[in-house]
Design an enzyme around this catalytic site. Structure first.
Site, PDB file in Angstrom:
ATOM      1  NE  ARG A 106      -1.790  -2.578   2.845  1.00  0.00           N
ATOM      2  CZ  ARG A 106      -2.298  -3.528   2.237  1.00  0.00           C
ATOM      3  NH1 ARG A 106      -2.553  -3.806   2.029  1.00  0.00           N
ATOM      4  NH2 ARG A 106      -0.865  -4.876   2.768  1.00  0.00           N
ATOM      5  CB  THR A 107       3.405   2.424   2.742  1.00  0.00           C
ATOM      6  OG1 THR A 107       2.518   2.456   3.243  1.00  0.00           O
ATOM      7  CG2 THR A 107       4.099   3.664   2.814  1.00  0.00           C
ATOM      8  NE  ARG A 147       7.118   0.487   4.840  1.00  0.00           N
ATOM      9  CZ  ARG A 147       5.642  -0.003   4.764  1.00  0.00           C
ATOM     10  NH1 ARG A 147       5.675  -1.402   3.786  1.00  0.00           N
ATOM     11  NH2 ARG A 147       4.954   0.583   4.961  1.00  0.00           N
ATOM     12  CE  LYS A 163      28.390  -3.806  -8.157  1.00  0.00           C
ATOM     13  NZ  LYS A 163      28.624  -2.799  -8.950  1.00  0.00           N
ATOM     14  CG  HIS A 215       3.717   3.986   8.701  1.00  0.00           C
ATOM     15  ND1 HIS A 215       4.193   4.481   7.697  1.00  0.00           N
ATOM     16  CD2 HIS A 215       3.348   2.603   7.606  1.00  0.00           C
ATOM     17  CE1 HIS A 215       3.614   4.312   6.647  1.00  0.00           C
ATOM     18  NE2 HIS A 215       3.181   2.883   6.269  1.00  0.00           N
TER      19      HIS A 215
HETATM   20  C1  NCD Z   1       2.124  -1.666   7.681  1.00  0.00           C
HETATM   21  C2  NCD Z   1       3.335  -1.589   7.959  1.00  0.00           C
HETATM   22  O1  NCD Z   1       3.991  -1.728   6.972  1.00  0.00           O
HETATM   23  O2  NCD Z   1       3.487  -1.058   9.253  1.00  0.00           O
HETATM   24  N1  NCD Z   1       0.752  -1.913   6.695  1.00  0.00           N
HETATM   25  C3  NCD Z   1       0.978  -0.628   6.120  1.00  0.00           C
HETATM   26  O3  NCD Z   1       1.507  -0.012   6.130  1.00  0.00           O
HETATM   27  N2  NCD Z   1       0.004   0.003   5.712  1.00  0.00           N
HETATM   28  C4  NCD Z   1       1.052  -2.755   8.919  1.00  0.00           C
HETATM   29  C5  NCD Z   1       2.218  -4.120   9.112  1.00  0.00           C
HETATM   30  O4  NCD Z   1       3.751  -4.376   8.503  1.00  0.00           O
HETATM   31  O5  NCD Z   1       1.645  -4.481   9.840  1.00  0.00           O
END
Ligand code: NCD
Length: 343
Positions: A67-68, A124, A98, A152
């Site tokens: 999703r993100t 991320r 490497k 997050h």
């Molecule tokens: C979550 C995350 O990546 O922190 N999902 C998200 O970004 N919508 C939840 C998870 O991984 O459990």
């Protein structure tokens, strides 16, 4: 002195009530525009594209995402921003194979965004605290799309928007957070966001003892005079909450203690006996993904009227579109100095 690049989004605590109120208003307008085919919406889309011409984003993820990652890209495209690069699993497709370090990668990636004009870097990472460290050496504003079990913040914004859109206001709501409250970063960010930005909410942290909410968050909530309770069975509170926010038990994090999965299924899942207790007006949220193994949110629940998790995920697009506009053209409320490790 903080070294974090200005306008970066690292922690949910950085959003203050004035900024959040303004932001949520802009998101509501963006949401209407995105979902409308009328002429005024076309005109606005054209204006936004003109404003964003020559601007863009780089998106680099070191950790899995559905999703993100995609909602940031859709949000950027909605604004007509250039996607300068997009790496879904960077370590496996770069010179990190490497032996190059993640911090060297950050330097190169963000420097490479500079020549194109004004850009933002969305990332991320698997390590808690890495987003702040990266923002300290980034040449452009940085958005944290999740740092290990840390935070997050953009998910918290879309969670807040989902509750506000449903009820008109988050104030006064009873909200249960269920599952892995220790290693789930969405819970951390949402708790901080609610703590700093709501009046009269009541929180119920429903989790096995080894996955309960952290002391740091409890301290923060106490300082902001937010009422909260620790609960060890969802049946106790499901019938009185306006929002039940489910999460999956995290297994991929370092140092995760084992959990009794049968107990999770009995006491921390949206089981048929919990569904029976739910009020008509309440909503069920989940940041997703749900776990096929634990089954904390069975697919049968998708059909009930209280299920909101797919709408919640869709709300990520207007939220992230407005956030990108604020990062590139506006002002993000800054991170309090005392929070920064680099300070
Ligand atoms: C979550 C995350 O990546 O922190 N999902 C998200 O970004 N919508 C939840 C998870 O991984 O459990």
């Amino acid at each position: 002195m903080s070294l974090v690049h200005p306008n970066s989004v690292i922690y949910a605590q950085q959003f203050n009530p004035d900024w959040l109120k303004y932001f949520m208003g802009e998101v509501a307008k963006m949401d209407r525009m995105i979902n409308c085919t009328e002429r005024w919406a076309d005109r606005q889309r054209k204006q936004l594209r003109q404003q964003c011409e020559g601007y863009g984003v780089g998106v680099t993820f070191w950790e899995y995402s559905t999703r993100t990652f995609t909602s940031f890209i859709t949000a950027a495209k909605t604004l007509g921003l250039e996607i300068v690069f997009a790496h879904p699993l960077f370590a496996q497709m770069s010179s990190e194979m490497k032996g190059e370090s993640d911090l060297d990668s950050i330097r190169i990636l963000t420097d490479n965004l500079m020549p194109f004009g004004r850009h933002a870097f969305i990332m991320r990472h698997t390590e808690e605290g890495f987003a702040e460290m990266a923002a300290g050496i980034s040449s452009v504003p940085l958005i944290n799309g999740g740092d290990g079990p840390g935070q997050h913040p953009t998910q918290a914004l879309l969670d807040y928007y989902t509750i506000q859109k449903e009820f008109g206001s988050v104030d006064g709501k009873k909200i249960a957070m269920v599952g892995d409250l220790r290693f789930g970063r969405t819970i951390n960010s949402l708790s901080y966001l609610l703590g700093r930005n709501t009046l009269d909410v009541e929180l119920f942290f429903v989790a096995p003892p080894e996955r309960q909410i952290s002391e740091g968050i409890k301290d923060f909530l106490q300082r902001h005079e937010i009422r909260f309770h620790e609960v060890d069975d969802l049946h106790e509170v499901a019938g009185s909450c306006d929002v039940v926010y489910m999460t999956r038990i995290q297994t991929e994090r370092e140092g995760c203690p084992p959990v009794d999965l049968d107990q999770v299924r009995d006491r921390f899942s949206m089981s048929p006996s919990v569904v029976q207790l739910l009020q008509e007006h309440m909503i069920i949220m989940h940041p997703l993904p749900r776990s096929k193994v634990v089954n904390e949110l069975p697919v049968e629940v998708d059909a009930i009227r209280q299920a909101r998790y797919f709408q919640q995920a869709r709300n990520g697009i207007p939220v992230r579109a407005v956030l990108l506009l604020e990062v590139l053209f506006g002002q993000i409320s800054s991170i309090p100095e005392e929070m920064l490790k680099a300070a």
